[in-house]
Design a protein around this motif. Structure first.
Motif, PDB file in Angstrom:
ATOM      1  N   GLY A  73       0.745  -1.245   0.144  1.00  0.00           N
ATOM      2  CA  GLY A  73      -0.086   0.149  -0.130  1.00  0.00           C
ATOM      3  C   GLY A  73       0.865   1.300   0.024  1.00  0.00           C
ATOM      4  O   GLY A  73       0.375   2.126   0.344  1.00  0.00           O
ATOM      5  N   LYS A  74       2.152   1.238  -0.708  1.00  0.00           N
ATOM      6  CA  LYS A  74       2.930   2.305  -0.728  1.00  0.00           C
ATOM      7  C   LYS A  74       2.314   3.467  -1.728  1.00  0.00           C
ATOM      8  O   LYS A  74       2.734   4.542  -1.783  1.00  0.00           O
ATOM      9  CB  LYS A  74       4.214   1.970  -0.725  1.00  0.00           C
ATOM     10  CG  LYS A  74       4.934   1.272   0.229  1.00  0.00           C
ATOM     11  CD  LYS A  74       6.236   1.263  -0.014  1.00  0.00           C
ATOM     12  CE  LYS A  74       6.989   0.851   1.263  1.00  0.00           C
ATOM     13  NZ  LYS A  74       7.299   1.527   2.026  1.00  0.00           N
ATOM     14  N   GLY A  75       1.307   3.051  -2.626  1.00  0.00           N
ATOM     15  CA  GLY A  75       0.926   4.059  -3.553  1.00  0.00           C
ATOM     16  C   GLY A  75       0.933   3.159  -5.019  1.00  0.00           C
ATOM     17  O   GLY A  75       1.206   2.134  -5.238  1.00  0.00           O
ATOM     18  N   GLU A  76      -0.309   3.694  -5.507  1.00  0.00           N
ATOM     19  CA  GLU A  76      -0.627   3.131  -7.062  1.00  0.00           C
ATOM     20  C   GLU A  76       0.709   2.874  -7.980  1.00  0.00           C
ATOM     21  O   GLU A  76       0.586   1.857  -8.748  1.00  0.00           O
ATOM     22  CB  GLU A  76      -1.732   3.757  -7.529  1.00  0.00           C
ATOM     23  CG  GLU A  76      -2.914   3.633  -6.940  1.00  0.00           C
ATOM     24  CD  GLU A  76      -3.746   2.235  -7.150  1.00  0.00           C
ATOM     25  OE1 GLU A  76      -3.732   1.616  -8.169  1.00  0.00           O
ATOM     26  OE2 GLU A  76      -4.380   1.786  -6.078  1.00  0.00           O
ATOM     27  N   ASP A  77       1.422   3.732  -7.818  1.00  0.00           N
ATOM     28  CA  ASP A  77       2.452   3.708  -8.962  1.00  0.00           C
ATOM     29  C   ASP A  77       3.790   3.145  -8.265  1.00  0.00           C
ATOM     30  O   ASP A  77       4.815   3.178  -8.946  1.00  0.00           O
ATOM     31  CB  ASP A  77       2.861   5.321  -9.351  1.00  0.00           C
ATOM     32  CG  ASP A  77       3.320   6.256  -8.552  1.00  0.00           C
ATOM     33  OD1 ASP A  77       2.885   5.532  -7.277  1.00  0.00           O
ATOM     34  OD2 ASP A  77       3.458   7.177  -8.657  1.00  0.00           O
ATOM     35  N   LYS A 156       8.781  10.228   0.923  1.00  0.00           N
ATOM     36  CA  LYS A 156       8.823  11.468   1.188  1.00  0.00           C
ATOM     37  C   LYS A 156       9.528  12.404  -0.085  1.00  0.00           C
ATOM     38  O   LYS A 156       8.927  13.377  -0.509  1.00  0.00           O
ATOM     39  CB  LYS A 156       9.456  12.115   2.243  1.00  0.00           C
ATOM     40  CG  LYS A 156       8.364  11.911   3.476  1.00  0.00           C
ATOM     41  CD  LYS A 156       9.050  12.363   4.670  1.00  0.00           C
ATOM     42  CE  LYS A 156       7.930  12.148   5.853  1.00  0.00           C
ATOM     43  NZ  LYS A 156       8.284  12.173   7.083  1.00  0.00           N
ATOM     44  N   LEU A 157      10.508  11.729  -0.524  1.00  0.00           N
ATOM     45  CA  LEU A 157      11.101  11.945  -1.978  1.00  0.00           C
ATOM     46  C   LEU A 157      10.235  12.050  -3.162  1.00  0.00           C
ATOM     47  O   LEU A 157      10.100  13.059  -3.675  1.00  0.00           O
ATOM     48  CB  LEU A 157      12.340  11.171  -2.059  1.00  0.00           C
ATOM     49  CG  LEU A 157      13.134  11.325  -3.448  1.00  0.00           C
ATOM     50  CD1 LEU A 157      14.008  12.870  -3.377  1.00  0.00           C
ATOM     51  CD2 LEU A 157      14.360  10.153  -3.548  1.00  0.00           C
ATOM     52  N   VAL A 158       9.458  11.155  -3.390  1.00  0.00           N
ATOM     53  CA  VAL A 158       8.298  11.140  -4.284  1.00  0.00           C
ATOM     54  C   VAL A 158       7.332  12.088  -4.118  1.00  0.00           C
ATOM     55  O   VAL A 158       7.098  12.876  -5.053  1.00  0.00           O
ATOM     56  CB  VAL A 158       7.687   9.425  -4.498  1.00  0.00           C
ATOM     57  CG1 VAL A 158       6.382   9.505  -5.187  1.00  0.00           C
ATOM     58  CG2 VAL A 158       8.662   8.420  -4.737  1.00  0.00           C
ATOM     59  N   GLN A 159       6.874  12.372  -2.898  1.00  0.00           N
ATOM     60  CA  GLN A 159       6.037  13.386  -2.803  1.00  0.00           C
ATOM     61  C   GLN A 159       6.795  14.745  -3.125  1.00  0.00           C
ATOM     62  O   GLN A 159       5.819  15.591  -3.704  1.00  0.00           O
ATOM     63  CB  GLN A 159       5.530  13.579  -1.175  1.00  0.00           C
ATOM     64  CG  GLN A 159       4.801  12.185  -0.778  1.00  0.00           C
ATOM     65  CD  GLN A 159       4.522  12.143   0.635  1.00  0.00           C
ATOM     66  OE1 GLN A 159       5.169  12.737   1.580  1.00  0.00           O
ATOM     67  NE2 GLN A 159       3.414  11.387   1.165  1.00  0.00           N
ATOM     68  N   ARG A 160       8.070  14.858  -2.813  1.00  0.00           N
ATOM     69  CA  ARG A 160       8.607  16.218  -3.092  1.00  0.00           C
ATOM     70  C   ARG A 160       8.780  16.424  -4.675  1.00  0.00           C
ATOM     71  O   ARG A 160       8.500  17.349  -5.214  1.00  0.00           O
ATOM     72  CB  ARG A 160       9.854  16.445  -2.467  1.00  0.00           C
ATOM     73  CG  ARG A 160       9.963  16.551  -0.979  1.00  0.00           C
ATOM     74  CD  ARG A 160      11.280  17.108  -0.546  1.00  0.00           C
ATOM     75  NE  ARG A 160      12.337  17.051  -1.305  1.00  0.00           N
ATOM     76  CZ  ARG A 160      13.587  16.342  -1.006  1.00  0.00           C
ATOM     77  NH1 ARG A 160      13.386  15.709   0.120  1.00  0.00           N
ATOM     78  NH2 ARG A 160      14.609  16.413  -1.737  1.00  0.00           N
ATOM     79  N   ILE A 161       8.997  15.281  -5.233  1.00  0.00           N
ATOM     80  CA  ILE A 161       9.240  15.425  -6.898  1.00  0.00           C
ATOM     81  C   ILE A 161       7.859  15.761  -7.159  1.00  0.00           C
ATOM     82  O   ILE A 161       7.641  16.706  -8.157  1.00  0.00           O
ATOM     83  CB  ILE A 161       9.704  13.958  -7.217  1.00  0.00           C
ATOM     84  CG1 ILE A 161      11.167  14.071  -7.016  1.00  0.00           C
ATOM     85  CG2 ILE A 161       9.340  13.878  -8.958  1.00  0.00           C
ATOM     86  CD1 ILE A 161      11.509  12.473  -7.105  1.00  0.00           C
ATOM     87  N   ARG A 162       6.710  15.147  -6.814  1.00  0.00           N
ATOM     88  CA  ARG A 162       5.341  15.518  -7.387  1.00  0.00           C
ATOM     89  C   ARG A 162       4.926  16.982  -7.149  1.00  0.00           C
ATOM     90  O   ARG A 162       4.089  17.328  -7.814  1.00  0.00           O
ATOM     91  CB  ARG A 162       4.313  14.349  -6.952  1.00  0.00           C
ATOM     92  CG  ARG A 162       4.422  13.088  -7.429  1.00  0.00           C
ATOM     93  CD  ARG A 162       3.367  12.171  -6.906  1.00  0.00           C
ATOM     94  NE  ARG A 162       3.580  10.823  -7.688  1.00  0.00           N
ATOM     95  CZ  ARG A 162       3.541   9.840  -6.913  1.00  0.00           C
ATOM     96  NH1 ARG A 162       3.299   9.812  -5.462  1.00  0.00           N
ATOM     97  NH2 ARG A 162       3.492   8.621  -7.418  1.00  0.00           N
ATOM     98  N   ALA A 163       5.353  17.355  -5.932  1.00  0.00           N
ATOM     99  CA  ALA A 163       4.771  18.698  -5.724  1.00  0.00           C
ATOM    100  C   ALA A 163       5.747  19.953  -6.325  1.00  0.00           C
ATOM    101  O   ALA A 163       5.153  20.872  -6.570  1.00  0.00           O
ATOM    102  CB  ALA A 163       5.273  18.834  -4.237  1.00  0.00           C
TER     103      ALA A 163
END
Length: 164
Positions: A73-77, A156-163
């Motif tokens: 459940g870390k995310g769809e992608d 958190k790294l993925v969240q920063r990249i998406r933001a």
């Protein structure tokens, strides 16, 4: 002029279930075992791997298969990198002696098969609550949590990249 083998030697660290025991037999003990997704290798991972390796003779890393990552459940992608790619990146690390995979929701089966001397997890785990701890201790092994490197997380790294 001699020819250069284009195949990096570190690829030999990657083993599947059929050759696991034979390859384990070649590794110096004590065996240190850890597991995880290791989707995007970062500073926290590299520090953790070096600390884990320093505890024994060989560091064995079991990666979650892509299917098991989906169930976490870390995310769809997720995972962002396929299991074969994650294995190659992990095998390239000097601290790592052997890389394999596990497809179950927990690494209990692969730990029982490998029978490591030392089990390590990141500092965000309560080792007393993990069934893996009891399993490793059942044959005289030890389980410990290594200090968590604050500020480094793939999620958190993925969240920063998406933001951005």
């Amino acid at each position: 002029m001699s020819s250069i083998d284009p195949t990096p030697a570190f690829l030999q660290k990657i083993v599947d279930a059929s050759t696991l025991e034979a390859r384990l037999a070649t590794l110096p003990r004590p065996w240190v075992f850890t597991n995880g997704v290791f989707d995007v290798l970062h500073r926290g991972h590299v520090m953790y791997l070096a600390q884990a390796q320093a505890l024994g003779g060989s560091l064995i890393v079991a990666l979650n298969t892509d299917a098991s990552v989906k169930r976490l459940g870390k995310g769809e992608d997720r995972p962002l990198n396929a299991e074969a790619d994650r294995a190659i990146v992990m095998a390239s690390q000097e601290a790592v002696s052997l890389v394999t995979w596990f497809g179950e929701d927990t690494p209990v089966e692969i730990i029982a098969r490998i029978r490591p001397d030392i089990l390590v997890k990141g500092g965000d785990y309560d080792m007393a609550k993990l069934p893996e701890t009891k399993l490793v201790e059942s044959w005289g092994g030890h389980a410990l949590a290594l200090p968590f490197v604050a500020g480094y997380s793939t999620t958190k790294l993925v969240q920063r990249i998406r933001a951005s």
